[in-house]
Design a protein around this motif. Structure first.
Motif, PDB file in Angstrom:
ATOM      1  N   LEU A 117      -0.031  -0.357   0.426  1.00  0.00           N
ATOM      2  CA  LEU A 117      -0.486   0.194   1.499  1.00  0.00           C
ATOM      3  C   LEU A 117      -1.470   1.152   1.005  1.00  0.00           C
ATOM      4  N   LEU A 118      -0.968   1.938   0.040  1.00  0.00           N
ATOM      5  CA  LEU A 118      -1.884   3.062  -0.496  1.00  0.00           C
ATOM      6  C   LEU A 118      -3.120   2.473  -1.078  1.00  0.00           C
ATOM      7  N   SER A 121      -5.481   1.393   1.644  1.00  0.00           N
ATOM      8  CA  SER A 121      -5.885   2.740   2.263  1.00  0.00           C
ATOM      9  C   SER A 121      -7.197   3.262   1.354  1.00  0.00           C
TER      10      SER A 121
END
Length: 280
Positions: A117-118, A121
């Motif tokens: 997810l990072l 992002s």
């Protein structure tokens, strides 16, 4: 200060810490950090935050794992027959250890999901950053165009005010020895000491090259007074403001070396006209 704030909020510092920038972009970030304390401080905070995040989500190995590794090393290096058979109670303990290992794997998968997810992002931030750069470039172009338009409007407004101002006299300059058929109009306000050349009324004045300039003179009691230099181009139609003067018997224009001379070259006299001669 607003540019620094926008640069910090653009996400490029996070991309730098994660190591996904190109060499050129990385050099730009390092230059900004070296020259701006706020950028350097923000960069340090981002690095510290990512380090704390990694430590917070790290997975500690179980204590039983150490025993298993050591026993395996001893078994491979020695004789297996010297070790006693483990009782059933210890085997049951191993079953519990496997259950704990599954729980540990859950945290690993959770950390992997957070890391993914990072990364997503960061990729989104990188895309937004590139779009922001494009938008800023377009904004600068629009601002430059707006400034040019504003300058043009101000100039036209200035010319209109000159034509409407009754204090201005329109002096028509006729051909001189070096300018057969040439003509020019000068707008002059003695009370305001303002002199402007009307390039829309320049006739048969050839465009000057880079080595020469046209120079405007005012004749005061028979003596020439320099009023500045100007260029003539095929597209010049505006009014050019020259040096101020409140008294003049006549105006004249000569062609001089680039930048003008302290005294006029009479053999290069292009146009001349007395101040009492006016044109509508």
């Amino acid at each position: 200060m607003e540019d620094v704030k926008a640069y910090i909020e653009s996400g490029v510092l996070e991309l730098y810490v994660l190591g996904v920038l190109s060499a050129e972009e990385k050099a730009q970030v390092e230059a900004m950090a070296a020259n701006n304390p706020a950028v350097k401080a923000e960069l340090g905070e981002i690095e510290q935050s990512i380090e704390l995040y990694a430590k917070h989500n790290e997975v500690e190995p179980e204590d039983s794992l150490r025993d298993r590794i050591m026993n395996s090393l001893v078994t491979n290096l020695g004789d297996d027959r010297i070790f006693k058979t483990k009782p059933a109670s210890e085997l049951e303990a191993k079953v519990v250890t496997l259950t704990q290992q599954k729980q540990s794997n859950f945290f690993k998968y959770a950390f992997a999901a957070c890391l993914a997810l990072l990364i997503l992002s960061v990729a989104a931030l990188y895309t937004v950053y590139n779009r922001l750069q494009d938008t800023q470039g377009q904004l600068v172009a629009v601002q430059l165009q707006s400034q040019k338009f504003s300058s043009r409007v101000n100039l036209l407004d200035r010319e209109l005010n000159v034509l409407r101002d009754p204090s201005f006299k329109l002096i028509k300059l006729g051909p001189g020895p070096a300018g057969p058929g040439a003509g020019l109009a000068v707008a002059w306000s003695p009370s305001k000491k303002e002199v402007m050349i009307d390039m829309s009324r320049a006739n048969n004045l050839k465009p000057n090259d880079k080595d020469h300039s046209y120079q405007l003179w005012a004749l005061v009691n028979g003596k020439p007074v320099d009023l500045g230099v100007f260029d003539v181009t095929d597209s010049a139609k505006d009014m050019i403001e020259m040096k101020s003067i409140d008294k003049a018997d006549a105006f004249a224009v000569t062609l001089e070396p680039h930048g003008g001379l302290p005294a006029p070259t009479l053999t290069n006299l292009m146009v001349i006209g007395k101040t009492e001669i006016s044109a509508e």
